[in-house]
Enzyme design. Structure first.
Site, PDB file in Angstrom:
ATOM      1  N   LYS A  21       0.816  -1.222   0.000  1.00  0.00           N
ATOM      2  CA  LYS A  21       0.000   0.000   0.000  1.00  0.00           C
ATOM      3  C   LYS A  21       0.847   1.269   0.000  1.00  0.00           C
ATOM      4  CE  LYS A  21      -1.989  -0.807   3.993  1.00  0.00           C
ATOM      5  NZ  LYS A  21      -1.870  -2.088   4.649  1.00  0.00           N
ATOM      6  N   ARG A  95      -9.979   0.923   8.844  1.00  0.00           N
ATOM      7  CA  ARG A  95      -9.751  -0.501   9.115  1.00  0.00           C
ATOM      8  C   ARG A  95     -10.894  -1.118   9.891  1.00  0.00           C
ATOM      9  NH1 ARG A  95      -3.411  -1.607  10.088  1.00  0.00           N
ATOM     10  NH2 ARG A  95      -2.745   0.173   8.900  1.00  0.00           N
ATOM     11  N   ARG A 129      11.704  -6.907   5.363  1.00  0.00           N
ATOM     12  CA  ARG A 129      11.585  -5.476   5.096  1.00  0.00           C
ATOM     13  C   ARG A 129      12.442  -4.652   6.073  1.00  0.00           C
ATOM     14  NH1 ARG A 129       5.741  -2.488   5.125  1.00  0.00           N
ATOM     15  NH2 ARG A 129       5.676  -2.949   7.334  1.00  0.00           N
ATOM     16  N   ARG A 162      11.103  -2.784  11.549  1.00  0.00           N
ATOM     17  CA  ARG A 162      10.023  -2.369  12.436  1.00  0.00           C
ATOM     18  C   ARG A 162       9.737  -3.428  13.495  1.00  0.00           C
ATOM     19  NH1 ARG A 162       5.269  -0.421   8.543  1.00  0.00           N
ATOM     20  NH2 ARG A 162       4.118  -1.480  10.188  1.00  0.00           N
ATOM     21  N   ARG A 173      -1.030  -9.446  12.899  1.00  0.00           N
ATOM     22  CA  ARG A 173      -1.574  -8.363  12.074  1.00  0.00           C
ATOM     23  C   ARG A 173      -2.473  -8.914  10.964  1.00  0.00           C
ATOM     24  NH1 ARG A 173       3.951  -6.030  10.537  1.00  0.00           N
ATOM     25  NH2 ARG A 173       2.897  -4.675   9.053  1.00  0.00           N
TER      26      ARG A 173
END
Ligand code: ADP
Ligand code: ZN
Length: 219
Positions: A21, A95, A129, A162, A173
């Site tokens: 996104k 969300r 990531r 992160r 998540r």
């Protein structure tokens, strides 16, 4: 490609964590010259600046849990209201149904792009990531390596992983996403605002996906 029609459009990019996104939204921002707002980034800014709100919401974010609706809506509204006439590319919000209702009070959304990405692609992508501490640029230890390990190509600052990109938190998540996304998608389907893009091939470049989104947005 002409971009006039999309000027000042209000676009929501919807999809699971790790669906790209943020990457697509920043590519679209350049093409359409519309502000890009990411509630995930807003949350990380509050946490980094150690604001009162930041201290309160850190526990949710680190655990991969959602920040309460009224808190995140307050943060978003503050940022979105002054730029409404320019349009926006919003990512990370809504969300939940409650957030979709709140957004309707703030702005009339023109289109919602739903990114469909299989879990295995997401887990692979997120667990490798890394992100720049300074400018927010995103890299991938497998597929999009920085020139110098651990350093940002754009600004030279340190790259970090992160807290919520650890495998167990990624699964949490995804679980939360699945529980919440269906009613939100139904909400927009009913309003005929929903358009879908499937991306199950990790080798397709972000530019190509952004191009596809652009076509959907401009119809
Ligand atoms: P993800 O890749 O998991 O979608 P984001 O960068 O979008 O991560 O968001 C990071 C964290 O910020 C989320 O795990 C959540 O704690 C918080 N957050 C962001 N947007 C929202 C939202 N719309 N509602 C509640 N919490 C949010
Ligand atoms: Zn950087």
């Amino acid at each position: 490609m002409p971009t006039d029609k999309a000027t000042s459009m209000k676009i929501v990019i919807f999809g699971p964590p790790g669906s790209g996104k943020g990457t697509y939204a920043s590519l679209l921002k350049k093409r359409l010259d519309i502000p890009h707002i990411s509630t995930g980034e807003l949350v990380r800014e509050e946490i980094q600046n150690k604001t009162e709100l930041g201290i309160e919401i850190r526990k949710y974010s680190d655990a991969g849990k959602l920040v309460p609706d009224e808190v995140i809506t307050k943060i978003l509204k503050k940022r979105l209201t002054p730029i409404l006439s320019k349009g926006f590319i919003l990512e990370g919000y809504p969300r939940s149904i409650e957030q979709a209702r709140q957004l309707e009070k703030i702005a009339n959304v023109d289109v919602v792009i739903n990114l469909i990405v299989p879990d295995r692609v997401i887990v692979d992508r997120l667990s490798s990531r890394v992100q720049c501490r300074n400018c927010g640029a995103i890299y991938n230890e497998q597929t999009l390596k920085p020139k110098i390990t651990g350093k940002c190509d754009k600004c030279g600052a340190e790259l970090f992983k992160r807290a919520d990109d650890q495998p167990d938190v990624i699964l949490e998540r995804l679980k939360i996403y699945k529980a919440n996304s269906t009613p939100v998608l139904d909400y927009y389907k009913k309003r005929k605002l929903l358009k879908e893009i499937t991306n199950d091939d990790p080798n397709v470049s972000p530019e190509i996906i952004a191009e596809r989104i652009l076509k959907l947005v401009q119809i």
